[in-house]
Design a protein around this motif. Structure first.
Motif, PDB file in Angstrom:
ATOM      1  N   ALA A 167      42.834  35.417  44.054  1.00 33.62           N
ATOM      2  CA  ALA A 167      41.809  35.181  42.982  1.00 33.62           C
ATOM      3  C   ALA A 167      42.806  35.320  41.608  1.00 33.62           C
ATOM      4  O   ALA A 167      42.516  34.579  40.661  1.00 33.62           O
ATOM      5  CB  ALA A 167      40.715  35.986  42.780  1.00 33.62           C
ATOM      6  N   SER A 168      43.411  36.156  41.297  1.00 34.10           N
ATOM      7  CA  SER A 168      44.479  36.515  40.235  1.00 34.10           C
ATOM      8  C   SER A 168      45.500  35.284  40.071  1.00 34.10           C
ATOM      9  O   SER A 168      45.578  34.660  38.975  1.00 34.10           O
ATOM     10  CB  SER A 168      44.925  37.820  39.987  1.00 34.10           C
ATOM     11  N   ARG A 169      45.872  34.642  41.186  1.00 34.52           N
ATOM     12  CA  ARG A 169      46.841  33.687  41.179  1.00 34.52           C
ATOM     13  C   ARG A 169      46.365  32.315  40.844  1.00 34.52           C
ATOM     14  O   ARG A 169      47.054  31.445  40.337  1.00 34.52           O
ATOM     15  CB  ARG A 169      47.642  33.663  42.583  1.00 34.52           C
ATOM     16  N   MET A 170      45.202  32.073  41.628  1.00 34.80           N
ATOM     17  CA  MET A 170      44.543  30.728  41.546  1.00 34.80           C
ATOM     18  C   MET A 170      43.633  30.479  40.227  1.00 34.80           C
ATOM     19  O   MET A 170      43.411  29.367  39.752  1.00 34.80           O
ATOM     20  CB  MET A 170      43.620  30.474  42.515  1.00 34.80           C
ATOM     21  N   GLY A 171      43.252  31.585  39.942  1.00 38.43           N
ATOM     22  CA  GLY A 171      42.261  31.604  38.650  1.00 38.43           C
ATOM     23  C   GLY A 171      41.113  30.798  38.891  1.00 38.43           C
ATOM     24  O   GLY A 171      40.480  31.058  39.922  1.00 38.43           O
ATOM     25  N   ASP A 172      40.791  29.753  38.090  1.00 39.99           N
ATOM     26  CA  ASP A 172      39.670  29.011  38.177  1.00 39.99           C
ATOM     27  C   ASP A 172      39.721  27.740  39.142  1.00 39.99           C
ATOM     28  O   ASP A 172      38.790  26.860  38.997  1.00 39.99           O
ATOM     29  CB  ASP A 172      39.076  28.540  36.792  1.00 39.99           C
ATOM     30  N   GLN A 173      40.864  27.686  39.847  1.00 39.73           N
ATOM     31  CA  GLN A 173      40.958  26.789  40.773  1.00 39.73           C
ATOM     32  C   GLN A 173      40.335  27.016  42.192  1.00 39.73           C
ATOM     33  O   GLN A 173      40.097  25.999  42.776  1.00 39.73           O
ATOM     34  CB  GLN A 173      42.302  26.436  41.049  1.00 39.73           C
ATOM     35  N   VAL A 174      39.554  28.007  42.043  1.00 37.03           N
ATOM     36  CA  VAL A 174      38.826  28.565  43.485  1.00 37.03           C
ATOM     37  C   VAL A 174      38.106  29.447  43.200  1.00 37.03           C
ATOM     38  O   VAL A 174      38.225  30.460  42.091  1.00 37.03           O
ATOM     39  CB  VAL A 174      39.905  29.032  44.601  1.00 37.03           C
ATOM     40  N   ARG A 175      36.689  29.555  43.734  1.00 33.93           N
ATOM     41  CA  ARG A 175      35.651  30.615  43.558  1.00 33.93           C
ATOM     42  C   ARG A 175      35.994  31.322  44.960  1.00 33.93           C
ATOM     43  O   ARG A 175      35.885  30.766  46.017  1.00 33.93           O
ATOM     44  CB  ARG A 175      34.298  30.019  43.426  1.00 33.93           C
ATOM     45  N   ILE A 176      35.633  32.667  44.726  1.00 35.27           N
ATOM     46  CA  ILE A 176      35.780  33.325  46.129  1.00 35.27           C
ATOM     47  C   ILE A 176      34.279  34.324  46.078  1.00 35.27           C
ATOM     48  O   ILE A 176      34.086  35.159  45.305  1.00 35.27           O
ATOM     49  CB  ILE A 176      36.995  34.579  46.210  1.00 35.27           C
ATOM     50  N   LEU A 177      33.849  34.114  47.052  1.00 35.63           N
ATOM     51  CA  LEU A 177      32.530  34.880  47.489  1.00 35.63           C
ATOM     52  C   LEU A 177      32.777  35.535  48.687  1.00 35.63           C
ATOM     53  O   LEU A 177      33.482  35.306  49.593  1.00 35.63           O
ATOM     54  CB  LEU A 177      31.356  33.862  47.822  1.00 35.63           C
ATOM     55  N   LYS A 178      32.228  36.914  48.948  1.00 35.53           N
ATOM     56  CA  LYS A 178      31.977  37.753  49.688  1.00 35.53           C
ATOM     57  C   LYS A 178      30.748  37.944  50.384  1.00 35.53           C
ATOM     58  O   LYS A 178      29.892  38.210  49.544  1.00 35.53           O
ATOM     59  CB  LYS A 178      32.661  38.952  49.435  1.00 35.53           C
ATOM     60  N   ILE A 179      30.488  37.702  51.612  1.00 32.19           N
ATOM     61  CA  ILE A 179      29.146  37.957  52.233  1.00 32.19           C
ATOM     62  C   ILE A 179      29.275  38.743  53.342  1.00 32.19           C
ATOM     63  O   ILE A 179      30.098  38.897  54.088  1.00 32.19           O
ATOM     64  CB  ILE A 179      28.535  36.581  52.655  1.00 32.19           C
ATOM     65  N   ASP A 180      28.435  40.108  53.130  1.00 23.31           N
ATOM     66  CA  ASP A 180      28.616  40.968  54.092  1.00 23.31           C
ATOM     67  C   ASP A 180      27.599  40.792  54.998  1.00 23.31           C
ATOM     68  O   ASP A 180      26.315  40.190  54.972  1.00 23.31           O
ATOM     69  CB  ASP A 180      27.847  42.210  53.488  1.00 23.31           C
ATOM     70  N   ILE A 181      27.952  40.462  56.582  1.00 24.40           N
ATOM     71  CA  ILE A 181      27.146  39.716  57.794  1.00 24.40           C
ATOM     72  C   ILE A 181      26.001  40.824  57.895  1.00 24.40           C
ATOM     73  O   ILE A 181      25.221  40.379  58.504  1.00 24.40           O
ATOM     74  CB  ILE A 181      28.083  39.472  58.787  1.00 24.40           C
ATOM     75  N   LEU A 209      46.840  30.913  52.419  1.00 19.64           N
ATOM     76  CA  LEU A 209      45.695  30.828  51.682  1.00 19.64           C
ATOM     77  C   LEU A 209      45.810  30.002  50.543  1.00 19.64           C
ATOM     78  O   LEU A 209      45.144  28.817  50.247  1.00 19.64           O
ATOM     79  CB  LEU A 209      44.891  32.236  51.245  1.00 19.64           C
ATOM     80  N   GLU A 210      47.232  29.954  49.837  1.00 21.00           N
ATOM     81  CA  GLU A 210      47.617  29.300  48.795  1.00 21.00           C
ATOM     82  C   GLU A 210      47.802  28.056  49.166  1.00 21.00           C
ATOM     83  O   GLU A 210      47.460  26.977  48.481  1.00 21.00           O
ATOM     84  CB  GLU A 210      48.747  29.803  48.113  1.00 21.00           C
ATOM     85  N   GLN A 211      48.289  27.496  50.094  1.00 22.76           N
ATOM     86  CA  GLN A 211      49.007  26.501  50.534  1.00 22.76           C
ATOM     87  C   GLN A 211      47.399  25.647  51.179  1.00 22.76           C
ATOM     88  O   GLN A 211      47.473  24.517  50.526  1.00 22.76           O
ATOM     89  CB  GLN A 211      49.636  26.581  51.982  1.00 22.76           C
TER      90      GLN A 211
END
Length: 105
Positions: free
Chosen positions: A42-56, A95-97
């Motif tokens: 998240a810190s490397r990609m900034g606004d190029q990606v949104r990261i969501l966490k979903i607790d199953i 992940l970055e790739q």
């Protein structure tokens, strides 16, 4: 990183920005390993990606809807489509790739 969505999940994943969803569980050891990797991403990609966490355990319908059989499972969406999916701990470089390819596509 976002843990709760202010807009519906289906709306978030339809955007032009790739959305990486981490399906995890509190009791899962590999999920705990994945957390700092996602924070770095998240810190490397900034606004190029949104990261969501979903607790199953808190969102069983989402887990079942995407046929999550093991955690962590990462799914990358772009414009509502699944463009990449992998279970287990994924290294930061991989992940970055994947995200660079998603942003190029």
């Amino acid at each position: 990183m976002e843990t709760t969505a202010r807009q519906p999940f289906n709306e978030i994943i339809k955007g032009d920005t790739p959305v990486l969803v981490d399906f995890f569980a509190e009791w899962c050891g590999p999920c705990k390993t994945m957390a700092p990797i996602l924070k770095d991403l998240a810190s490397r990609m900034g606004d190029q990606v949104r990261i969501l966490k979903i607790d199953i355990d808190k969102s069983p319908a989402a887990a079942s809807g995407y046929k999550i059989q093991g955690v962590p499972t990462l799914i990358l969406f772009r414009k509502g489509q699944i463009i990449w999916r992998q279970s287990g701990v994924v290294p930061l470089q991989q992940l970055e790739q994947v995200l660079k390819q998603a942003n190029a596509g």
